[in-house]
Design an enzyme around this catalytic site. Structure first.
Site, PDB file in Angstrom:
ATOM      1  CG  ASN A  33      -1.515   1.422   1.637  1.00 54.60           C
ATOM      2  OD1 ASN A  33      -2.446   1.705   0.544  1.00 54.60           O
ATOM      3  ND2 ASN A  33      -1.242   2.157   2.544  1.00 54.60           N
ATOM      4  CG  ASP A  49      -1.677   6.003   0.277  1.00 59.90           C
ATOM      5  OD1 ASP A  49      -1.574   4.941   0.645  1.00 59.90           O
ATOM      6  OD2 ASP A  49      -2.626   6.097  -0.719  1.00 59.90           O
ATOM      7  NE  ARG A  82     -10.794   1.765   0.780  1.00 57.49           N
ATOM      8  CZ  ARG A  82     -12.210   1.756   0.419  1.00 57.49           C
ATOM      9  NH1 ARG A  82     -12.656   2.632   0.039  1.00 57.49           N
ATOM     10  NH2 ARG A  82     -12.536   0.452   0.531  1.00 57.49           N
ATOM     11  NE  ARG A 113      -2.768 -14.399  11.427  1.00 57.52           N
ATOM     12  CZ  ARG A 113      -3.110 -13.291  10.914  1.00 57.52           C
ATOM     13  NH1 ARG A 113      -2.739 -13.054   9.660  1.00 57.52           N
ATOM     14  NH2 ARG A 113      -4.084 -12.566  11.633  1.00 57.52           N
ATOM     15  CG  ASN A 155      -2.991  -8.897  14.276  1.00 63.26           C
ATOM     16  OD1 ASN A 155      -3.118  -8.245  15.561  1.00 63.26           O
ATOM     17  ND2 ASN A 155      -3.459  -8.433  13.009  1.00 63.26           N
ATOM     18  NE  ARG A 206      -1.356  -9.120   7.968  1.00 65.32           N
ATOM     19  CZ  ARG A 206      -0.927  -7.893   7.934  1.00 65.32           C
ATOM     20  NH1 ARG A 206      -0.059  -7.535   7.286  1.00 65.32           N
ATOM     21  NH2 ARG A 206      -1.700  -7.208   9.029  1.00 65.32           N
ATOM     22  CG  HIS A 224      -5.314   1.845   4.753  1.00 64.95           C
ATOM     23  ND1 HIS A 224      -5.945   3.268   5.402  1.00 64.95           N
ATOM     24  CD2 HIS A 224      -5.054   0.896   5.797  1.00 64.95           C
ATOM     25  CE1 HIS A 224      -6.270   2.630   6.553  1.00 64.95           C
ATOM     26  NE2 HIS A 224      -5.763   1.377   6.938  1.00 64.95           N
ATOM     27  CD  GLU A 268      -4.080  -5.176   8.444  1.00 62.96           C
ATOM     28  OE1 GLU A 268      -3.957  -4.831   9.773  1.00 62.96           O
ATOM     29  OE2 GLU A 268      -3.695  -4.336   7.694  1.00 62.96           O
ATOM     30  CG  ASP A 286       0.599  -4.295   5.929  1.00 57.75           C
ATOM     31  OD1 ASP A 286       0.116  -4.429   7.051  1.00 57.75           O
ATOM     32  OD2 ASP A 286       0.778  -3.020   5.509  1.00 57.75           O
TER      33      ASP A 286
HETATM   34  C1  AAO Z   1       5.158   3.782  12.750  1.00 56.83           C
HETATM   35  C2  AAO Z   1       5.042   4.461  13.904  1.00 56.83           C
HETATM   36  C3  AAO Z   1       4.174   5.501  13.696  1.00 56.83           C
HETATM   37  C4  AAO Z   1       4.867   6.550  12.103  1.00 56.83           C
HETATM   38  C5  AAO Z   1       4.929   5.564  11.161  1.00 56.83           C
HETATM   39  C6  AAO Z   1       5.597   6.370  10.002  1.00 56.83           C
HETATM   40  O1  AAO Z   1       4.610   3.719  15.041  1.00 56.83           O
HETATM   41  O2  AAO Z   1       4.009   6.467  14.690  1.00 56.83           O
HETATM   42  O3  AAO Z   1       3.872   7.746  12.058  1.00 56.83           O
HETATM   43  O4  AAO Z   1       5.790   4.475  11.494  1.00 56.83           O
HETATM   44  O5  AAO Z   1       6.724   6.842  10.219  1.00 56.83           O
HETATM   45  C7  AAO Z   1       2.843  -0.871  11.906  1.00 56.83           C
HETATM   46  C8  AAO Z   1       2.662  -0.401  13.075  1.00 56.83           C
HETATM   47  C9  AAO Z   1       2.753   1.262  13.137  1.00 56.83           C
HETATM   48  C10 AAO Z   1       4.055   1.528  12.373  1.00 56.83           C
HETATM   49  C11 AAO Z   1       3.934   1.129  11.110  1.00 56.83           C
HETATM   50  C12 AAO Z   1       5.149   1.565  10.039  1.00 56.83           C
HETATM   51  O6  AAO Z   1       1.482  -0.759  13.646  1.00 56.83           O
HETATM   52  O7  AAO Z   1       2.833   1.578  14.426  1.00 56.83           O
HETATM   53  O8  AAO Z   1       4.234   3.100  12.217  1.00 56.83           O
HETATM   54  O9  AAO Z   1       4.063  -0.295  11.003  1.00 56.83           O
HETATM   55  O10 AAO Z   1       6.342   1.196  10.550  1.00 56.83           O
HETATM   56  C13 AAO Z   1      -4.733   0.686  10.859  1.00 56.83           C
HETATM   57  C14 AAO Z   1      -4.647   0.065   9.664  1.00 56.83           C
HETATM   58  C15 AAO Z   1      -3.937  -1.455   9.392  1.00 56.83           C
HETATM   59  C16 AAO Z   1      -2.688  -1.335  10.402  1.00 56.83           C
HETATM   60  C17 AAO Z   1      -2.998  -0.747  11.655  1.00 56.83           C
HETATM   61  C18 AAO Z   1      -1.796  -0.798  12.607  1.00 56.83           C
HETATM   62  O11 AAO Z   1      -6.107   0.146   9.067  1.00 56.83           O
HETATM   63  O12 AAO Z   1      -4.001  -1.617   8.254  1.00 56.83           O
HETATM   64  O13 AAO Z   1      -3.674   0.630  11.647  1.00 56.83           O
HETATM   65  N1  AAO Z   1      -2.161  -2.472  10.508  1.00 56.83           N
HETATM   66  C19 AAO Z   1      -1.174  -3.181   9.392  1.00 56.83           C
HETATM   67  C20 AAO Z   1       0.096  -3.842   9.943  1.00 56.83           C
HETATM   68  C21 AAO Z   1       0.791  -3.023  10.842  1.00 56.83           C
HETATM   69  C22 AAO Z   1       1.463  -2.017  10.278  1.00 56.83           C
HETATM   70  C23 AAO Z   1       0.938  -1.414   8.980  1.00 56.83           C
HETATM   71  C24 AAO Z   1      -0.470  -2.069   8.470  1.00 56.83           C
HETATM   72  C25 AAO Z   1       1.513  -0.379   8.231  1.00 56.83           C
HETATM   73  O14 AAO Z   1      -0.565  -5.158  10.579  1.00 56.83           O
HETATM   74  O15 AAO Z   1       1.702  -3.883  11.955  1.00 56.83           O
HETATM   75  O16 AAO Z   1       1.628  -0.897  11.099  1.00 56.83           O
HETATM   76  O17 AAO Z   1       2.127  -1.194   7.268  1.00 56.83           O
HETATM   77  C26 AAO Z   1      -9.076   1.939  13.731  1.00 56.83           C
HETATM   78  C27 AAO Z   1      -9.296   1.685  12.247  1.00 56.83           C
HETATM   79  C28 AAO Z   1      -7.913   0.642  11.756  1.00 56.83           C
HETATM   80  C29 AAO Z   1      -6.926   1.150  12.196  1.00 56.83           C
HETATM   81  C30 AAO Z   1      -6.582   1.361  13.774  1.00 56.83           C
HETATM   82  C31 AAO Z   1      -5.226   1.932  14.060  1.00 56.83           C
HETATM   83  O18 AAO Z   1      -9.288   0.704  14.454  1.00 56.83           O
HETATM   84  O19 AAO Z   1     -10.406   0.755  12.069  1.00 56.83           O
HETATM   85  O20 AAO Z   1      -8.320   0.442  10.550  1.00 56.83           O
HETATM   86  O21 AAO Z   1      -5.709   0.242  11.682  1.00 56.83           O
HETATM   87  O22 AAO Z   1      -7.558   2.389  14.071  1.00 56.83           O
HETATM   88  O23 AAO Z   1      -5.060   3.321  13.647  1.00 56.83           O
HETATM   89  C32 AAO Z   1     -11.528   0.527  18.003  1.00 56.83           C
HETATM   90  C33 AAO Z   1     -12.114   0.637  16.718  1.00 56.83           C
HETATM   91  C34 AAO Z   1     -11.274   0.199  15.749  1.00 56.83           C
HETATM   92  C35 AAO Z   1     -10.121   1.016  15.638  1.00 56.83           C
HETATM   93  C36 AAO Z   1      -9.467   0.968  16.922  1.00 56.83           C
HETATM   94  C37 AAO Z   1      -8.196   1.736  17.198  1.00 56.83           C
HETATM   95  O24 AAO Z   1     -11.107  -0.885  18.443  1.00 56.83           O
HETATM   96  O25 AAO Z   1     -13.249  -0.398  16.840  1.00 56.83           O
HETATM   97  O26 AAO Z   1     -11.831   0.184  14.618  1.00 56.83           O
HETATM   98  O27 AAO Z   1     -10.290   1.333  18.105  1.00 56.83           O
HETATM   99  O28 AAO Z   1      -8.630   3.179  17.171  1.00 56.83           O
END
Ligand code: AAO
Length: 514
Positions: free
Chosen positions: A117, A184, A175, A354, A315, A212, A218, A250, A214
């Protein structure tokens, strides 16, 4: 007309195959060996996963990424791609190819975490070099090792002031803007789609079985369709002619946002985040929940269709407070409840399963947040990942948790294989958190998650005989190292489970008959 009818299954097959796991027959679960080195995964396939019936391994992203030095080498640096060279902390391309070959040769397949992405973060400060030394300049959106340049990113398309996703209720933000500052990719462009497909095809040629995807939420579903349609069939050295990659996207959909999982069903399976969130709530007995509420678990309890779901208890994100699911998620930190949750998942017919396999980190929860959530895998001072070492009792050491080697979880993976295809039968509950169910005439499981002892006689659906419980022990030769359960001529058996034991559930299946 006749030709069309003959062609139809083939045409549909191409499409269906995206939902099929490509695991060997009789192998029905995969394990995420989070942050493992390729050399260790190759060994694990041969010495443990194949003999115990695991179908495959989800690996950490294999491509070149940003080296993050502040904080020191966090696990999340691997979600910041710099190029599609196979070169990461887990190993180089030679080691990667060796792993894929050796795992495939013992019937355990490899599923790649594809980060397509975005590239790395736009903000300065985390680090300025990459795992393979490829040059890049994120400010100029210049990634010559792919190559991508400024035209290949969505900066002009995104309409938020910051350039980041500011509002999850706006699908266009979600997106077209940057997820946490990650630059992006413009997947609307054929050039970008082709580069992504080229990377994935390179892995397919090496012999991987699926991906998977990722951060699928988005990307526009149609853009994902576009790069998936450029993928080759799987390598016929290990897969039958015409096999397509297993795809699981994901998408975090807990309800309440306009972007939904169902938009992505056309491309493959989707991660069902409601599964672990709800199961954790029920097993922790939060909000007045009880295990009896699991009677209608599945589509009728609000989950997506079973044949579209990739399911898991936790996960790599939500075990440390990233992603979604929050406080209800069960992890290895709460082993007693965690084993019950994984046991339930593996006994139940819903979804494709998984298992998570983790490493220890110095968890430090302050005001509800783990401030060590960034902590990377066990590593040496030069940043290289430490090997997984195996103790005499088959558990892991050197900082690795290896939930998949806990005998209760390993034995439930086998249970899941043994009962595959059998109906969900003989449900029983005490209207609280003592529940039981069978899988046709092949397996039976019973849980006591109440604060009182359980003593009950139940129909198991199994043939008469003495069976060995695979939670308190297992069958070794014709000997049982755990509790024995006698199934009588009418299929019933007596069960007693104390509420104070470490493992307050019992599972038996046809292969544990003494
Ligand atoms: C790092 C630093 C950041 C910096 C960035 C860029 O931590 O501070 O800005 O680098 O320099 C992983 C880490 C991130 C890391 C990133 C890159 O988790 O911390 O950032 O690597 O190094 C969203 C996405 C989902 C994503 C998830 C973490 O939709 O795709 O965030 N997961 C994947 C991977 C993950 C990875 C990435 C994507 C990026 O599995 O390991 O990030 O490649 C809501 C939304 C979700 C959203 C969450 C978190 O969720 O619905 O879509 O996930 O927020 O932002 C309730 C709600 C629920 C909500 C949740 C949290 O539970 O019901 O919907 O609260 O608010």
């Amino acid at each position: 007309m006749r030709t069309l009818l003959l062609l139809l299954p083939t045409l549909l097959g191409v499409c269906w195959a995206q939902y099929i796991s490509n695991t060997k027959p009789g192998r029905t679960a995969i394990v995420h060996l989070f942050e493992w080195r390729w050399t260790d995964i190759a060994l694990e396939c041969e010495r443990y996963l194949a003999p115990n019936g695991f179908g495959g391994v989800q690996i950490s992203p294999p491509n070149e990424n940003l080296v993050v030095v502040d904080p020191w080498r966090p696990w999340w640096e691997r979600y910041q791609p710099i190029s599609y060279k196979i070169c990461s902390r887990s190993g180089n391309e030679i080691e990667f190819r060796d792993m894929v070959t050796r795992c495939n040769n013992v019937g355990v397949h490899i599923y790649v975490d594809a980060v397509v992405n975005h590239m790395c973060g736009s903000g300065a400060g985390f680090g300025d070099h990459s795992t393979c030394g490829s040059y890049f300049n994120v400010g100029k959106r210049d990634f010559p090792a792919v190559p991508y340049s400024a035209w290949d990113f969505n900066d002009k398309k995104c309409k938020t002031t910051s350039g980041d996703i500011e509002n999850y209720s706006d699908p266009i933000h979600v997106r077209d803007c940057r997820l946490v500052g990650l630059v992006d990719l413009a997947l609307g462009k054929d050039y970008v789609r082709s580069k992504v497909a080229e990377y994935m095809n390179y892995l397919i040629d090496i012999g991987v079985a699926g991906f998977r995807i990722d951060a699928s939420k988005h990307m526009w579903p149609g853009d994902i369709t576009a790069f998936l349609s450029k993928l080759k069939n799987l390598n016929t050295q290990w897969f039958s002619e015409g096999s397509r990659s297993f795809i699981y996207q994901e998408v975090i959909d807990l309800g309440g946002e306009p972007v939904t999982s169902s938009e992505y069903f056309g491309n493959g399976r989707v991660t069902e985040f409601k599964y672990g969130t709800k199961l954790g709530t029920i097993i922790r007995k939060l909000n007045g929940e009880k295990m009896a509420n699991l009677k209608n678990w599945g589509e009728s309890s609000g989950l997506m269709p079973s044949d579209r779901a990739l399911v898991f208890v936790d996960n790599h994100d939500n075990q440390r407070g990233h992603g979604a699911g929050g406080a209800s998620i069960l992890t290895f930190w709460i082993p007693r409840l965690y084993k019950m949750a994984v046991g339930f998942m593996l006994a139940h017919p819903y979804g494709f399963t998984r298992i998570m396999s983790s490493y220890w980190w110095p968890r430090n929860i302050q005001n509800g947040k783990d401030i060590s959530d960034w902590f990377g895998p066990p590593s040496n001072s030069d940043g290289s990942i430490r090997s997984v070492t195996i103790n005499a009792n088959a558990t892991c050491d050197n900082g690795w948790v290896c939930e998949h080697r806990w005998h209760q979880i390993r034995n439930m993976v086998i249970f899941h294989n043994v009962v595959d295809g059998q109906p969900f039968t003989n449900w029983w509950d005490n209207n609280s958190s003592q529940v039981a169910f069978g899988r046709g005439n092949r397996g039976f499981i019973i849980f006591n998650n109440d604060d009182k002892n359980l003593s009950v006689t139940l129909q198991t659906g199994l043939l008469a005989g003495i069976y060995c419980d695979v939670i308190s022990g297992q069958k070794e030769g014709n000997h049982c190292t755990g509790m024995q359960i006698q199934v009588k001529g009418d299929g019933t058996a007596d069960f007693q489970i104390s509420s104070r034991t470490e493992d307050s559930f019992v599972a038996i299946h046809v292969d544990t008959k003494l």
